[in-house]
Design an enzyme around this catalytic site. Structure first.
Site, PDB file in Angstrom:
ATOM      1  N   TYR A  12     -33.928  54.843 -98.936  1.00 12.43           N
ATOM      2  CA  TYR A  12     -33.660  54.456 -97.608  1.00 12.43           C
ATOM      3  C   TYR A  12     -34.432  53.102 -97.244  1.00 12.43           C
ATOM      4  CZ  TYR A  12     -34.175  53.998 -92.532  1.00 12.43           C
ATOM      5  OH  TYR A  12     -34.188  53.509 -91.169  1.00 12.43           O
ATOM      6  N   THR A  21     -36.536  48.521 -90.330  1.00 16.63           N
ATOM      7  CA  THR A  21     -37.473  49.809 -90.234  1.00 16.63           C
ATOM      8  C   THR A  21     -38.894  49.526 -90.611  1.00 16.63           C
ATOM      9  OG1 THR A  21     -37.603  51.863 -90.876  1.00 16.63           O
ATOM     10  CG2 THR A  21     -36.487  50.468 -92.036  1.00 16.63           C
ATOM     11  N   LYS A  30     -32.810  49.255 -96.948  1.00 20.39           N
ATOM     12  CA  LYS A  30     -33.218  48.434 -95.801  1.00 20.39           C
ATOM     13  C   LYS A  30     -34.026  47.055 -96.031  1.00 20.39           C
ATOM     14  CE  LYS A  30     -31.593  51.018 -92.313  1.00 20.39           C
ATOM     15  NZ  LYS A  30     -30.851  50.363 -90.952  1.00 20.39           N
ATOM     16  N   GLU A  84     -40.152  51.723 -92.229  1.00 24.25           N
ATOM     17  CA  GLU A  84     -40.091  52.336 -93.453  1.00 24.25           C
ATOM     18  C   GLU A  84     -40.219  51.121 -94.656  1.00 24.25           C
ATOM     19  OE1 GLU A  84     -39.909  55.474 -95.386  1.00 24.25           O
ATOM     20  OE2 GLU A  84     -40.725  56.258 -93.483  1.00 24.25           O
TER      21      GLU A  84
HETATM   22  P1  NAP Z   1     -28.920  57.871 -86.182  1.00 23.36           P
HETATM   23  O1  NAP Z   1     -28.992  58.512 -84.726  1.00 23.36           O
HETATM   24  O2  NAP Z   1     -28.792  58.318 -87.630  1.00 23.36           O
HETATM   25  O3  NAP Z   1     -27.491  56.982 -86.023  1.00 23.36           O
HETATM   26  C1  NAP Z   1     -26.812  56.446 -87.080  1.00 23.36           C
HETATM   27  C2  NAP Z   1     -25.202  56.040 -86.833  1.00 23.36           C
HETATM   28  O4  NAP Z   1     -24.752  55.351 -87.908  1.00 23.36           O
HETATM   29  C3  NAP Z   1     -24.521  57.222 -86.363  1.00 23.36           C
HETATM   30  O5  NAP Z   1     -23.552  56.684 -85.295  1.00 23.36           O
HETATM   31  C4  NAP Z   1     -23.674  57.396 -87.440  1.00 23.36           C
HETATM   32  O6  NAP Z   1     -22.526  57.816 -87.201  1.00 23.36           O
HETATM   33  C5  NAP Z   1     -23.458  56.074 -88.183  1.00 23.36           C
HETATM   34  N1  NAP Z   1     -23.126  56.052 -89.483  1.00 23.36           N
HETATM   35  C6  NAP Z   1     -23.751  56.652 -90.526  1.00 23.36           C
HETATM   36  N2  NAP Z   1     -22.823  56.226 -91.677  1.00 23.36           N
HETATM   37  C7  NAP Z   1     -22.067  55.482 -91.353  1.00 23.36           C
HETATM   38  C8  NAP Z   1     -21.139  54.741 -91.855  1.00 23.36           C
HETATM   39  N3  NAP Z   1     -21.015  54.691 -93.267  1.00 23.36           N
HETATM   40  N4  NAP Z   1     -20.189  53.992 -91.317  1.00 23.36           N
HETATM   41  C9  NAP Z   1     -20.207  53.825 -89.970  1.00 23.36           C
HETATM   42  N5  NAP Z   1     -21.374  54.500 -89.144  1.00 23.36           N
HETATM   43  C10 NAP Z   1     -21.990  55.243 -89.782  1.00 23.36           C
HETATM   44  O7  NAP Z   1     -30.074  56.616 -86.181  1.00 23.36           O
HETATM   45  P2  NAP Z   1     -30.551  55.878 -84.944  1.00 23.36           P
HETATM   46  O8  NAP Z   1     -31.886  56.596 -84.888  1.00 23.36           O
HETATM   47  O9  NAP Z   1     -29.828  55.615 -83.732  1.00 23.36           O
HETATM   48  O10 NAP Z   1     -30.995  54.392 -85.681  1.00 23.36           O
HETATM   49  C11 NAP Z   1     -30.183  53.371 -85.720  1.00 23.36           C
HETATM   50  C12 NAP Z   1     -30.287  52.493 -86.756  1.00 23.36           C
HETATM   51  O11 NAP Z   1     -31.918  52.193 -86.501  1.00 23.36           O
HETATM   52  C13 NAP Z   1     -30.051  52.917 -88.020  1.00 23.36           C
HETATM   53  O12 NAP Z   1     -29.716  52.042 -88.956  1.00 23.36           O
HETATM   54  C14 NAP Z   1     -31.620  53.200 -88.616  1.00 23.36           C
HETATM   55  O13 NAP Z   1     -31.960  53.115 -89.894  1.00 23.36           O
HETATM   56  C15 NAP Z   1     -32.471  52.210 -87.710  1.00 23.36           C
HETATM   57  N6  NAP Z   1     -33.820  52.569 -87.387  1.00 23.36           N
HETATM   58  C16 NAP Z   1     -34.163  53.633 -86.735  1.00 23.36           C
HETATM   59  C17 NAP Z   1     -35.272  53.982 -86.350  1.00 23.36           C
HETATM   60  C18 NAP Z   1     -35.833  55.105 -85.515  1.00 23.36           C
HETATM   61  O14 NAP Z   1     -37.057  55.780 -85.335  1.00 23.36           O
HETATM   62  N7  NAP Z   1     -34.685  55.858 -84.825  1.00 23.36           N
HETATM   63  C19 NAP Z   1     -36.581  53.069 -86.537  1.00 23.36           C
HETATM   64  C20 NAP Z   1     -36.161  51.987 -87.334  1.00 23.36           C
HETATM   65  C21 NAP Z   1     -34.785  51.466 -87.675  1.00 23.36           C
HETATM   66  P3  NAP Z   1     -22.335  59.536 -87.225  1.00 23.36           P
HETATM   67  O15 NAP Z   1     -22.608  59.803 -85.673  1.00 23.36           O
HETATM   68  O16 NAP Z   1     -20.806  59.967 -87.545  1.00 23.36           O
HETATM   69  O17 NAP Z   1     -23.389  60.384 -87.898  1.00 23.36           O
HETATM   70  N1  GDD Z   2     -37.932  65.361 -90.844  1.00 33.27           N
HETATM   71  C1  GDD Z   2     -39.038  65.923 -90.696  1.00 33.27           C
HETATM   72  N2  GDD Z   2     -38.914  67.446 -90.942  1.00 33.27           N
HETATM   73  N3  GDD Z   2     -40.232  65.358 -91.076  1.00 33.27           N
HETATM   74  C2  GDD Z   2     -41.491  66.009 -91.026  1.00 33.27           C
HETATM   75  C3  GDD Z   2     -41.318  67.567 -91.056  1.00 33.27           C
HETATM   76  C4  GDD Z   2     -39.998  68.064 -91.074  1.00 33.27           C
HETATM   77  O1  GDD Z   2     -40.007  69.315 -90.808  1.00 33.27           O
HETATM   78  N4  GDD Z   2     -42.563  67.995 -91.189  1.00 33.27           N
HETATM   79  C5  GDD Z   2     -43.409  66.954 -91.377  1.00 33.27           C
HETATM   80  N5  GDD Z   2     -42.543  65.782 -91.243  1.00 33.27           N
HETATM   81  C6  GDD Z   2     -43.215  64.281 -91.540  1.00 33.27           C
HETATM   82  C7  GDD Z   2     -42.251  63.555 -92.561  1.00 33.27           C
HETATM   83  O2  GDD Z   2     -42.843  63.836 -93.882  1.00 33.27           O
HETATM   84  C8  GDD Z   2     -42.789  62.217 -91.987  1.00 33.27           C
HETATM   85  O3  GDD Z   2     -43.912  61.875 -92.542  1.00 33.27           O
HETATM   86  C9  GDD Z   2     -42.691  62.515 -90.562  1.00 33.27           C
HETATM   87  O4  GDD Z   2     -42.858  63.622 -90.157  1.00 33.27           O
HETATM   88  C10 GDD Z   2     -41.698  61.618 -89.879  1.00 33.27           C
HETATM   89  O5  GDD Z   2     -40.514  61.832 -90.217  1.00 33.27           O
HETATM   90  P1  GDD Z   2     -39.031  61.813 -89.585  1.00 33.27           P
HETATM   91  O6  GDD Z   2     -38.834  62.271 -88.206  1.00 33.27           O
HETATM   92  O7  GDD Z   2     -37.967  62.356 -90.539  1.00 33.27           O
HETATM   93  O8  GDD Z   2     -39.006  60.285 -89.570  1.00 33.27           O
HETATM   94  P2  GDD Z   2     -39.313  59.148 -90.551  1.00 33.27           P
HETATM   95  O9  GDD Z   2     -40.527  58.405 -90.341  1.00 33.27           O
HETATM   96  O10 GDD Z   2     -39.091  59.736 -91.957  1.00 33.27           O
HETATM   97  O11 GDD Z   2     -38.069  58.252 -90.382  1.00 33.27           O
HETATM   98  C11 GDD Z   2     -37.741  57.766 -89.145  1.00 33.27           C
HETATM   99  O12 GDD Z   2     -38.458  56.553 -88.921  1.00 33.27           O
HETATM  100  C12 GDD Z   2     -38.013  55.466 -89.479  1.00 33.27           C
HETATM  101  C13 GDD Z   2     -39.049  54.196 -89.027  1.00 33.27           C
HETATM  102  O13 GDD Z   2     -40.166  54.255 -89.456  1.00 33.27           O
HETATM  103  C14 GDD Z   2     -36.311  57.417 -89.240  1.00 33.27           C
HETATM  104  O14 GDD Z   2     -35.437  57.316 -88.002  1.00 33.27           O
HETATM  105  C15 GDD Z   2     -35.907  56.226 -90.101  1.00 33.27           C
HETATM  106  O15 GDD Z   2     -34.237  55.904 -90.015  1.00 33.27           O
HETATM  107  C16 GDD Z   2     -36.469  55.068 -89.388  1.00 33.27           C
HETATM  108  O16 GDD Z   2     -36.298  53.873 -90.279  1.00 33.27           O
END
Ligand code: NAP
Ligand code: GDD
Length: 368
Positions: free
Chosen positions: A178, A154, A182, A156
């Protein structure tokens, strides 16, 4: 002799073709999440056998994969769900031994940055040691030359960014439990690649969104609340830091990049991003424009509020509970390597993504 040679050649060609045509087997941890579900859709279309790991939950957690679920009694199945947990080494190892996948996509994680400050130990166990459990199982079962591994890294990890934009060589400076977890997963993946020659890749993915995004991430939260406001179902949306900048792409484009990484000749790590950056406030404005709501912002920082023009109705306000102990202020990716080596580029831009998210949200609210 000529005839025997001829038959052998035909046999060889047929044998090779059948082997090449053998359906690949993928194992996806986190299949019930946003990315896992899109990746499963994609791999099924590519004729894979897809095995997904779901964890036990007291309420149903399979809504994102219900459309591809196949009953055990169905004839030709290509999608299989297994109970398992990334924090449980035995379940991880048993699944890998039984399935012997060609490709493993490790997407399971406690993926909420803010929540990781509340549950830091669990986040470390799942997000850091989870990757190690899989890599160790690949090694333990002698699958180093068979099983390719994708780690869901990520942006992050860049945290308090050392340069703008960030690429594969930018040093990490994580700002949350987090992000720290990672970083461990990233380096253990590199370590097993170098030590045991496992085909293991890190995708360093910037934020990616969709209508399947979890409701507590900011884009989905904004889209959901503003659509409800448009339909008269909610009055105000409460947010935290409006000034944070993110590089937002669409999850469908990003799962395609994951697959591409595992199809290369050599394992490597890739940044996946759009190269365009918007603040949270700009994202709110894009959604309001899409909904054709006329608005006006007043105040600054914690006193910011957004009103409907003409009526004075407050539709966005700030709640300090949504601020984090530490913030990642700015993320912007440089995906030149992915563009060149994977021939990857996103199909969506922020506008087409917002349009799709809003349309699907309105649709689902009207059908509720
Ligand atoms: P998500 O919607 O939160 O999905 C996470 C998945 O992991 C869900 O299926 C969850 O199960 C499962 N999980 C959580 N804890 C677990 C455990 N202990 N054992 C087995 N499964 C578990 O996240 P996503 O957005 O699809 O992201 C997928 C991956 O990419 C994550 O590793 C995230 O950190 C990474 N990532 C995401 C982003 C982004 O912007 N979306 C960016 C960079 C990296 P439940 O459905 O039961 O909760
Ligand atoms: N969730 C959330 N809720 N975020 C808020 C809010 C709120 O009400 N208001 C402002 N924010 C700001 C957060 O402080 C952050 O700076 C930004 O919105 C994005 O927040 P999220 O959507 O929660 O995503 P993230 O950037 O913290 O993390 C996501 O992206 C990562 C990749 O950069 C997640 O998907 C991570 O799993 C992923 O790795």
């Amino acid at each position: 002799l000529f005839f025997i040679n001829y038959i052998c050649n035909i046999y060889n060609i047929l044998y090779k073709n059948t082997n090449n045509m053998r359906k690949k087997i993928a194992l996806i941890t986190g299949v019930t999440g946003q990315d896992g579900s899109y990746l499963a859709d994609y791999l099924i279309k590519k004729k894979y056998f897809v095995h997904g790991v779901k964890r036990r939950s007291s309420s149903l957690n399979t809504s994102r994969v219900d459309h591809i679920y196949q009953d055990r009694f169905e004839g030709k199945r290509n999608f299989f769900l297994h109970y398992g947990d990334i924090t449980d080494a035995i379940s991880v190892s048993t699944l890998i031994r039984k399935i012997k996948p060609d490709e493993i996509y490790n997407l399971a994680a406690q993926s909420h940055v803010s929540v990781s400050f509340e549950v830091p130990e669990y986040t470390g166990n799942a997000d850091a040691i989870g990757a190690l459990r899989i890599l160790e199982a690949i090694k333990f079962h002698g699958l180093e030359n068979k099983t390719k591994f994708y780690q869901a890294g990520t942006s992050e990890m860049f945290g308090k960014v050392k340069e703008i934009p960030q690429n594969e060589k930018t040093p990490f400076y994580p700002r949350s439990p987090y992000g720290v977890a990672k970083v461990y997963a990233h380096w253990i993946t590199v370590n097993y690649r170098e030590a045991y020659n496992i085909f293991a890749c890190n995708g360093i993915l910037f934020n990616h969104e969709s209508s399947r995004r979890g409701g507590t991430f900011v884009t989905k939260k904004i889209v959901n609340a503003l659509c409800k406001i448009k339909l008269g179902l909610q009055k105000t949306l409460y947010l935290g830091n409006l000034e944070a900048k993110r590089d937002w792409g669409h999850a469908k484009d990003y799962v395609f990049a994951m697959w591409k990484m595992l199809q290369q000749k050599k394992a490597s790590d890739f940044v996946i991003s759009t190269g365009k950056q918007f603040t949270v406030k700009q994202f709110v404005n894009l959604v309001l424009d899409e909904l054709k709501i006329k608005y006006i912002w007043k105040g600054r920082g914690i006193n910011s509020k957004c009103l409907i023009k003409g009526t004075g109705n407050k539709i966005v306000s700030i709640d300090k509970n949504y601020f984090r102990p530490l913030e990642v202020d700015t993320l912007l990716g440089n995906s030149t390597k992915a563009k060149k080596e994977l021939r990857w580029k996103p199909k969506y831009n922020i506008k087409s993504m917002v349009r799709e998210m809003v349309a699907e949200e309105i649709n689902s609210l009207k059908n509720d």
